[in-house]
Design an enzyme around this catalytic site. Structure first.
Site, short mmCIF file in Angstrom:
data_model
loop_
_atom_site.label_atom_id
_atom_site.label_comp_id
_atom_site.label_asym_id
_atom_site.label_seq_id
_atom_site.Cartn_x
_atom_site.Cartn_y
_atom_site.Cartn_z
N ALA A 65 0.87 -1.17 0.00
CA ALA A 65 0.00 0.00 0.00
C ALA A 65 0.90 1.23 0.00
O ALA A 65 2.06 1.16 0.42
CB ALA A 65 -0.88 -0.02 1.23
N GLY A 108 0.67 -4.90 0.91
CA GLY A 108 -0.53 -4.95 0.07
C GLY A 108 -0.28 -5.63 -1.28
O GLY A 108 -1.21 -6.17 -1.88
N GLU A 111 -0.65 -9.15 -0.56
CA GLU A 111 -2.08 -9.35 -0.27
C GLU A 111 -2.91 -9.33 -1.56
O GLU A 111 -3.84 -10.13 -1.72
CB GLU A 111 -2.55 -8.27 0.72
N GLU A 131 4.80 -5.10 7.20
CA GLU A 131 4.09 -4.01 7.89
C GLU A 131 4.64 -3.77 9.30
O GLU A 131 4.65 -2.64 9.79
CB GLU A 131 2.59 -4.32 7.98
#
Ligand SMILES: CC(C)(O)CC(=O)SCCNC(=O)CCNC(=O)[C@H](O)C(C)(C)COP(=O)(O)OP(=O)(O)OC[C@H]1O[C@@H](n2cnc3c(N)ncnc32)[C@H](O)[C@@H]1OP(=O)(O)O
Length: 257
Positions: A65, A108, A111, A131
């Site tokens: 992200a 992300g 993911e 993260e």
């Protein structure tokens, strides 16, 4: 349709989405989510498309992200807006999606790859959920999906240490279905998608739905669900055609009916 952050193409019956934010290593910001949702929904609704491939660049599938977009978000906004809930919409895509991963698939990015139905990895791929190094935890499904892919011990290792997994380890541990040379990644993924797209679309979609149900229900309910879908396929012309073609030693001509 114009997209800011992705390139969208069709190759025969396959939809190809290429993440295209090279300067940010394809970091996933709000615009990427918006673009990907439109593209995936478009392919899902297109009767000419039977499968979808999502890929990035040689260096990065996606490096996570967008940290710069996230860094100033207040708790109240994250909670009230239910930050990242939009990606659940992406997982409602009903046609098969293959993630073709080269380079970094972090946070992300990992993911997003796991939201697809399977992952074909280049030998350069590096997966990780880093993260923890940013003072947070996965927020787009990493703690849940990675655990289902690779088991508790490896998921804990990845999420608690933030270390990366190379392509060989990803294949060994069930995260990637196969590893191919980086130069052949997109062609191999397109080939797999094209093969899927040749089969009867209702049976392909039901196979996807049945396998996904295995993650959400008990074995007894899952087996019943599978049998009911299996029975329903006998209502289709394509079941008659597929079995007749086998008996007559010819290629089936599926019509998706
Ligand atoms: C969704 C959640 C909740 O689960 C959370 C997340 O996804 S959090 C993000 C997880 N990802 C990361 O922590 C990886 C961050 N990136 C890196 O560690 C490195 O960029 C690298 C190891 C992937 C590659 O390193 P290197 O080759 O040295 O390239 P850089 O110079 O670091 O990066 C180039 C360029 O891209 C920008 N960049 C990279 N990753 C991101 C990101 N996730 N968000 C925003 N921008 C990113 C990086 O800042 C560089 O840009 P400039 O600063 O030079 O403009």
């Amino acid at each position: 349709m114009d997209y800011e952050t992705i390139i969208v193409e069709t190759r025969g019956k396959v939809g190809l989405i290429t993440l295209n934010r090279p300067k940010a290593l394809n970091a996933l910001n709000a615009q990427v989510l918006a673009d990907i949702l439109v593209a995936a929904k478009g392919f899902d609704a297109d009767p000419g498309i039977g499968a979808i491939v999502i890929t990035g660049s040689e260096k990065a599938f996606a490096a996570g992200a967008d940290i710069k977009e996230m860094q100033t978000i207040a708790y109240a906004d994250a909670y009230v807006q239910d930050l990242f809930v939009g990606w659940e919409d992406f997982t409602r895509t009903r046609k098969p999606m293959i993630a073709a991963v080269a380079g970094y698939a972090l946070g992300g990015g990992c993911e997003l790859a796991m939201m697809c139905d399977f992952i074909i990895a280049a030998d350069t791929a590096k997966f990780g959920q880093p993260e923890i190094t940013l003072g947070v935890i996965p927020g787009m499904g990493g703690s849940q999906r990675l655990t289902r892919f690779v088991g508790k011990s490896k998921a804990m290792d990845m999420c608690l240490t933030g270390r990366m997994m190379d392509a060989a380890e990803a294949e060994r541990s069930g995260l990637a279905s196969r590893v191919v040379p980086a130069a052949e990644l997109v062609e191999e993924a397109l080939k797999a998608a094209a093969r899927i797209a040749e089969f009867s679309l209702p049976s392909v979609m039901m196979a996807k739905e049945a396998i996904n149900r295995a993650y959400e229900t008990t074995l007894a309910e899952g087996l019943r669900f599978e049998r009911r879908l299996f029975h329903s396929l006998f209502a289709l012309d394509d079941q008659k055609e597929g079995m007749a073609a086998f008996a007559e030693k010819r290629k089936p001509n599926f019509t998706n009916r």
